[in-house]
Design a protein around this motif. Structure first.
Motif, PDB file in Angstrom:
ATOM      1  N   UNK A   1       0.833  -1.207   0.000  1.00 14.48           N
ATOM      2  CA  UNK A   1       0.000   0.000   0.000  1.00 14.48           C
ATOM      3  C   UNK A   1       0.868   1.258   0.000  1.00 14.48           C
ATOM      4  N   UNK A   2       1.945   1.231   0.792  1.00 19.97           N
ATOM      5  CA  UNK A   2       2.860   2.369   0.836  1.00 19.97           C
ATOM      6  C   UNK A   2       3.462   2.639  -0.541  1.00 19.97           C
ATOM      7  N   UNK A   3       3.923   1.589  -1.212  1.00 21.47           N
ATOM      8  CA  UNK A   3       4.484   1.748  -2.563  1.00 21.47           C
ATOM      9  C   UNK A   3       3.417   2.257  -3.525  1.00 21.47           C
ATOM     10  N   UNK A   4       2.253   1.657  -3.471  1.00 20.21           N
ATOM     11  CA  UNK A   4       1.167   2.043  -4.364  1.00 20.21           C
ATOM     12  C   UNK A   4       0.771   3.506  -4.168  1.00 20.21           C
TER      13      UNK A   4
ATOM     14  N   UNK B   1      11.212   9.787  -6.255  1.00 26.71           N
ATOM     15  CA  UNK B   1      11.641  10.923  -5.440  1.00 26.71           C
ATOM     16  C   UNK B   1      11.399  10.703  -3.947  1.00 26.71           C
ATOM     17  N   UNK B   2      10.684   9.643  -3.598  1.00 29.86           N
ATOM     18  CA  UNK B   2      10.446   9.294  -2.199  1.00 29.86           C
ATOM     19  C   UNK B   2      11.517   8.282  -1.784  1.00 29.86           C
ATOM     20  N   UNK B   3      12.543   8.750  -1.069  1.00 32.87           N
ATOM     21  CA  UNK B   3      13.685   7.890  -0.764  1.00 32.87           C
ATOM     22  C   UNK B   3      13.292   6.633  -0.005  1.00 32.87           C
TER      23      UNK B   3
ATOM     24  N   UNK C   1      11.447  -0.608  -2.263  1.00 31.20           N
ATOM     25  CA  UNK C   1      11.286  -1.345  -3.511  1.00 31.20           C
ATOM     26  C   UNK C   1      12.593  -2.010  -3.933  1.00 31.20           C
ATOM     27  N   UNK C   2      13.668  -1.256  -3.962  1.00 39.62           N
ATOM     28  CA  UNK C   2      14.938  -1.803  -4.449  1.00 39.62           C
ATOM     29  C   UNK C   2      15.490  -2.873  -3.502  1.00 39.62           C
TER      30      UNK C   2
END
Length: 182
Positions: free
Chosen positions: A9-12, A36-38, A44-45
């Motif tokens: 949800x945070x990524x989405x 742009x959101x570190x 994700x990475x």
């Protein structure tokens, strides 16, 4: 590492929706806000690193252009090579190309003919930001196989589940999407 629903949800929520772009009726998924959101980009990475660190990959191939952002960073994290798959006419050396259908016409992607020749039995992860109808990804996976490598999986940050692109691509390789979009 499996992502929790809270992390998904945070990524989405870090991806911005742009209505009516590039044409009326389309809701464009803008990943620049995730990049742009570190915290979102790191989550994700790190997830992708943990997922693919045991795959014994030799390369990551990224699809022009947003696949370059995720693919090059992940390749560096894994300590392996990165190979760009570009639109026709953008690569400077001898290429192999593959055409694919668009809604109104045909497009083409290319890869250098010697992209994977520096290793024996190259194992490649294909990556891009989004899979919709799957035409570009299918052509890219075909290219990887055409030049003598094995496309072991195709990874997408988002997958449009209401279109059949993922099922089409699964006839060539395994498919993983971080976020499903209904």
């Amino acid at each position: 590492m499996n992502l929790s629903q809270e992390q998904i949800n945070f990524l989405n929520h870090s991806i911005r929706d742009i209505p009516d772009f590039p044409k009326p009726g389309i809701i464009f998924k803008d990943i620049t806000t995730l990049l742009s959101n570190k915290d979102a980009y790191a989550l994700l990475m790190n997830h992708l690193y943990e997922k693919y660190s045991s795959y014994n990959l030799t390369h990551i191939a990224g699809i022009d252009a947003r696949g370059f952002i995720f693919g090059a960073a992940l390749a560096q994290m894994l300590g392996i090579g990165f190979v760009p798959i570009r639109k026709k006419g953008k690569l400077p050396y001898t290429t192999v190309s593959e055409k694919y259908s668009l809604e109104y016409g045909v497009d083409e992607v290319e890869i250098h003919i010697d992209a994977f020749t520096q290793v024996e039995h190259p194992k490649v992860l294909l990556i891009d930001d989004l899979i919709a109808t799957g035409g570009t990804a299918y052509a890219a996976a075909n290219l990887i196989n055409k030049v003598g490598a094995e496309c072991v999986e195709a990874c997408f940050i988002m997958g449009l589940t209401f279109l059949d692109g993922q099922s089409k691509l699964k006839t060539l390789t395994n498919v993983y999407t971080v976020i499903g979009v209904d």
